[in-house]
Every structure is written in C-alpha cells, then in structure tokens.
Design a protein around this motif. Sequence first.
Motif, short mmCIF file in Angstrom:
data_model
loop_
_atom_site.label_atom_id
_atom_site.label_comp_id
_atom_site.label_asym_id
_atom_site.label_seq_id
_atom_site.Cartn_x
_atom_site.Cartn_y
_atom_site.Cartn_z
N PRO A 146 60.59 111.05 99.47
CA PRO A 146 61.53 110.22 98.95
C PRO A 146 60.89 108.98 98.57
CG PRO A 146 61.91 110.40 101.44
CD PRO A 146 61.29 111.52 101.00
N ALA A 192 71.05 109.58 95.29
CA ALA A 192 70.61 110.82 96.18
C ALA A 192 69.40 110.42 96.92
CB ALA A 192 70.61 111.96 95.29
N TRP A 233 69.76 107.79 99.58
CA TRP A 233 70.24 108.72 100.60
C TRP A 233 69.45 109.31 101.51
CZ3 TRP A 233 74.39 107.94 103.91
CH2 TRP A 233 74.89 109.01 104.46
N GLU A 234 68.53 110.04 100.77
CA GLU A 234 67.43 110.81 101.28
C GLU A 234 66.47 109.90 102.09
OE1 GLU A 234 63.96 113.93 100.17
OE2 GLU A 234 65.48 113.21 98.66
#
Length: 265
Positions: free
Chosen positions: A35, A214, A217-218
């Motif tokens: 990420p 996303a 969040w990761e």
Amino acid sequence: MFASTVRGLLVRGMLAGLIAGLFAFAVAYVVGEPPVDGSIAVEEAQAAQEAHAGHGAAAAEEEEEAVSRPVQSTAGLATAVLVYGVALGGIASLAFSFALGRVGRFSPRATAALTAGAAFILVYLIPFLKYPATPPAVGNPDTIGKRTTLFFLMILLSVLLGIAAVIAGRRLAPRLGNWNATLAAGAGFIAVTAVAFVFLPANDDAVKAGFPAALLWEFRLASVAIQAVLWAVFGVVFGVLAQRLLAPRPSTAGTETGQAVPAAG
C-alpha cells in the motif's frame, strides 16, 4: 539486588524488542510496503498531472528522494522497525518492573502479557482510533507538524488515563471487589477517552480528497497488523525471559544425587 534485577529486565526487554522488531519488519515488508508503493504511485500520478498543467515543475525538483525507494523499503525500514522495537522493549520492561506485584498476583509471564497488551492498547490502538495512520505523501505537508503533535498528545493522554484507571481500580477494590472495581475503572476510562475524542481537534486534512479509499483502508489494516505482531511477540518472548530471571526452575542436581546415593547403597 533490586537495581541488578531491573537492569536484567531492561536488557531482556530490549532483546525481546529486537526479536519482536524482526517479526514486525517481516510483516511490514510483506503487508505494509504494497500500500505504501500504491500511495506513492497515486502521488506521482497527481504530480504528473500538475506538471502537465504547468504547476508542478518546481515541486518535482524539491521532492527528489535523498534515499532511493528500494533502500527505504529494505534497509531503511528494517533499521527503523528494529530501533523502534528495541526502544519500546526497554520502556515496556521498565513498566513491567513497576507493574509486577502491583496489579495483582500474576506470574512474571502473565504480567508481561498484560503489560504488552496494555501498551498496544494505550500507546497505539487508542491514538490510532482518533488519529489513524495515513500513507506517506497523501496529507497536507503544511500541517504535518500539527498532526504529529496531536498524535503524540493523544498517546500521552491515553497512557495517563490508563494509569489513572489502574489506580482507581485498586482503590475501589476493597469496597467493590476486584471484578466490580475493574469494570468500574474500565468504564470510567472509556467514558473519559470518549470525551477526549470529542473535544480534541480532528485531522481533516490528513488525506487528500480523491485518494483511493481501498488503498487507505489496506494501509491502515497493515499498520494495525504490524503493531499487533510487535507487541504480541514482545509479550511472549519477554514473558519467557522474565520468568526465567525472576522465577527460575529449581535445580534437580541435588534430587538426582539424592536418588543415586540410596541406589548405590
């Protein structure tokens, strides 16, 4: 005697922190780096769009990396995580020395587990819930000082409230009993922490608008996983080392000798 014991616990805490740091580095490299790479790619794409529009040429020159990304994600990451683990391991061992025998009749191993769990909750999880981690290069660089100050302020407040809850629980125990006193102190801690969450300012500019949810969040899940592994491994390793130092197993040499003498006779 006391000073030598504390010194022994400090050394073992730093060693346990080093071992925990190795595990945390593995998790950070496998789970945390993807990420981070994704967030950097997003930032570079945005910078390219700004440069194409004629606004980012100077900024691109200012943001040249002094250390290459491969070095950052390997040697740099390992150094940071290991130093972090050793430092926190030493501090946690001192907290363990203070807590042993004062929070209940727990064995050194159980006290180490409680200390590690409390450290994870107070030092990381609660501040994270108010000011969650964000990937690099996604926030407003002009407010990074303010955001860092707020995060460390939340850590300090969380630790102080945790200590106050323990003291309150001990004072209420003679009147309410251990179980009810623990529940009352825990409820008070949650209530005061919730009030702090409401009145402390929020990080409204920690993440730029349009950043992929996303990916954010990761990154945050990876951050929690790294800290959870660090403190879990520390609690287990330091518990074993502290147990051996403070409650060593009795020697069986005398027993074996005593059994051998009658047999020879």
